[in-house]
Design an enzyme around this catalytic site. Structure first.
Site, short mmCIF file in Angstrom:
data_model
loop_
_atom_site.label_atom_id
_atom_site.label_comp_id
_atom_site.label_asym_id
_atom_site.label_seq_id
_atom_site.Cartn_x
_atom_site.Cartn_y
_atom_site.Cartn_z
N GLU A 90 -16.02 13.27 27.84
CA GLU A 90 -16.35 12.11 27.12
C GLU A 90 -17.26 12.39 25.82
O GLU A 90 -18.32 13.21 26.08
CB GLU A 90 -17.01 11.04 28.05
CG GLU A 90 -16.25 10.52 29.17
CD GLU A 90 -16.83 9.84 30.20
OE1 GLU A 90 -17.67 9.05 29.79
OE2 GLU A 90 -16.43 10.03 31.24
N CYS A 103 -22.99 11.29 20.99
CA CYS A 103 -23.41 11.73 22.03
C CYS A 103 -22.30 12.81 22.75
O CYS A 103 -21.24 12.28 22.92
CB CYS A 103 -23.56 10.80 23.01
SG CYS A 103 -23.96 11.29 24.61
N CYS A 110 -20.59 17.90 36.28
CA CYS A 110 -21.97 18.31 36.30
C CYS A 110 -22.33 18.89 37.83
O CYS A 110 -21.89 18.21 38.55
CB CYS A 110 -22.85 17.49 35.58
SG CYS A 110 -24.38 17.69 35.41
N CYS A 114 -27.75 14.42 40.20
CA CYS A 114 -28.70 13.53 39.79
C CYS A 114 -28.06 12.17 40.67
O CYS A 114 -26.72 11.82 40.49
CB CYS A 114 -29.08 13.04 38.47
SG CYS A 114 -29.79 14.24 37.65
N CYS A 117 -26.38 9.20 38.72
CA CYS A 117 -25.51 9.55 37.37
C CYS A 117 -23.91 9.50 37.98
O CYS A 117 -23.53 10.08 39.02
CB CYS A 117 -25.86 10.58 37.20
SG CYS A 117 -24.93 11.14 35.60
N CYS A 334 -22.72 7.68 31.54
CA CYS A 334 -22.15 9.03 31.47
C CYS A 334 -21.02 9.36 32.38
O CYS A 334 -21.52 9.11 33.55
CB CYS A 334 -23.29 10.18 31.57
SG CYS A 334 -24.97 9.49 30.73
#
Ligand code: SAH
Length: 343
Positions: A90, A103, A110, A114, A117, A334
């Site tokens: 993205e 962005c 990932c 976190c 997220c 995100c």
């Protein structure tokens, strides 16, 4: 085949020398790629046929596939790009009063984990190559070309942890920053990290002029441990040690990002702790509304609490901004769009 978008100007000049061609053609080729933004080598009209054939043999100019593009009411555009191996990534185009900002993602998925997220819902599949990072920006610039507009800012704040893919991210930024490349000034490029201290220390020493942003999100270790697993490896005192080193080696203002999570990190006492933590630093803190993620229980702070938090920091002389919400009608948090598409 290797993508030409992964080569810095220096790499391209070296390639030309190694292949018995004149290095000055590197500048010409860069202009075609990033200023004129042609889609094929054949369009490079001041390059000899022979050289074009050689370039075609060695490099691809393949674009990213556009799986989807959503436009929000405020002009934010969210792209879902497909890489050559089918990976989905993205990127977001945002409109600010100071210009257009892209962005970019740095990894497929990932591993930072976190808690709040959406990116971490999908573990890291792989690092993005530098050409894939450059291509996100180029694709977005091409979209802007339709209206004669220019991309002026880059934030590496999409999916992934940039300092977990340090070399590829920095190579990509050098191509984006290059005057004959996408020509985006270093001070208009921001790299955001959740706090990978070895990356911060390396970045501090390289004296690059990009902005460094730190995802802070909590004023103490107890809370940060629960929100961001990285804090267990690099707790606040270790992180701030590295940040003080960064500040002493670079005359650049640090950015802290602080998500406003309702009843989690938005109390007056926590504002006080933030003020203590940032005291004396050349830094400002950006308070960010939380974009709701379906799979998570977190909510964004009420406007009232957000303003109270902001005012308390102001009173303590902390440089603080309260960010407007962007693109919340289009899965702009995100990893949301990718997560939904893969489902
Ligand atoms: N890994 C890097 C860069 C990617 S995340 C980092 O952690 O900084 C970019 C920023 O978006 C981080 O500050 C992250 O905490 C924040 N973010 C993550 N999920 C979000 C959400 N749902 N709403 C708003 N911001 C979010």
């Amino acid at each position: 085949m290797r993508s030409i978008y992964g080569l810095s100007l220096k790499d391209l000049e070296n390639y030309l020398i190694e292949n018995s061609m004149k290095p000055f053609h590197g500048k010409q080729i860069f202009r075609w790629l990033y200023h004129k933004r042609v889609r094929s080598f054949d369009e490079m009209s001041d390059i000899s046929k022979k050289m074009i054939e050689k370039l075609k043999e060695d490099f691809s100019m393949e674009e990213l596939g556009i799986v989807s593009m959503q436009t929000s009411k405020d002009g934010t555009k969210k792209f879902l790009f497909e890489m050559d191996d089918g990976s989905l990534v993205e990127s977001v185009l945002m409109v600010f009063d100071y210009g257009f900002s892209a962005c970019l993602s740095s990894q497929v998925g990932c591993n930072m984990g976190c808690n709040f997220c959406a990116s971490g819902l999908l573990k890291k599949q792989r690092d993005l190559r530098s050409d894939e990072i450059v291509s996100q920006a180029l694709m977005i610039q091409r979209e802007l070309d339709k209206d004669g507009e220019r991309l002026g800012n880059i934030v590496v704040m999409g999916t992934g942890e940039p300092f977990d893919n340090y070399d590829n991210v920095m190579k990509a930024m050098s191509i984006i920053n290059e005057p004959l490349g996408l020509e985006i000034g270093a001070r208009h490029i921001s790299i955001s990290t959740c706090g990978l201290v070895p990356g911060i220390r390396r970045f501090a020493k390289e004296n690059l002029q990009y902005n460094l942003a730190i995802s802070l999100h909590a004023p103490n270790n107890a809370l940060r441990d629960t929100l961001m697993p990285i804090n267990k490896a690099y707790p606040l005192e270790v992180l701030f040690d590295a940040l003080h080193e960064y500040c002493s080696l670079n005359n650049r203002r640090l950015t802290f990002e602080y998500l406003l999570l309702k009843d989690v990190n938005d109390s007056p006492k926590q504002a006080d702790q933030i003020a203590e933590l940032l005291k004396g630093m050349n830094a400002y803190i950006n308070l960010i509304p939380y974009n709701k993620v379906d799979e998570k229980d977190y909510e964004t702070s009420s406007d009232e609490n957000a303003l109270r938090f902001y005012d308390l920091l102001k009173k303590r002389n902390v440089a603080v901004t309260l960010r407007q919400k962007k693109g919340d009608d289009i899965d702009a948090a995100c990893g949301q769009l990718r997560a939904k598409t893969l489902k």
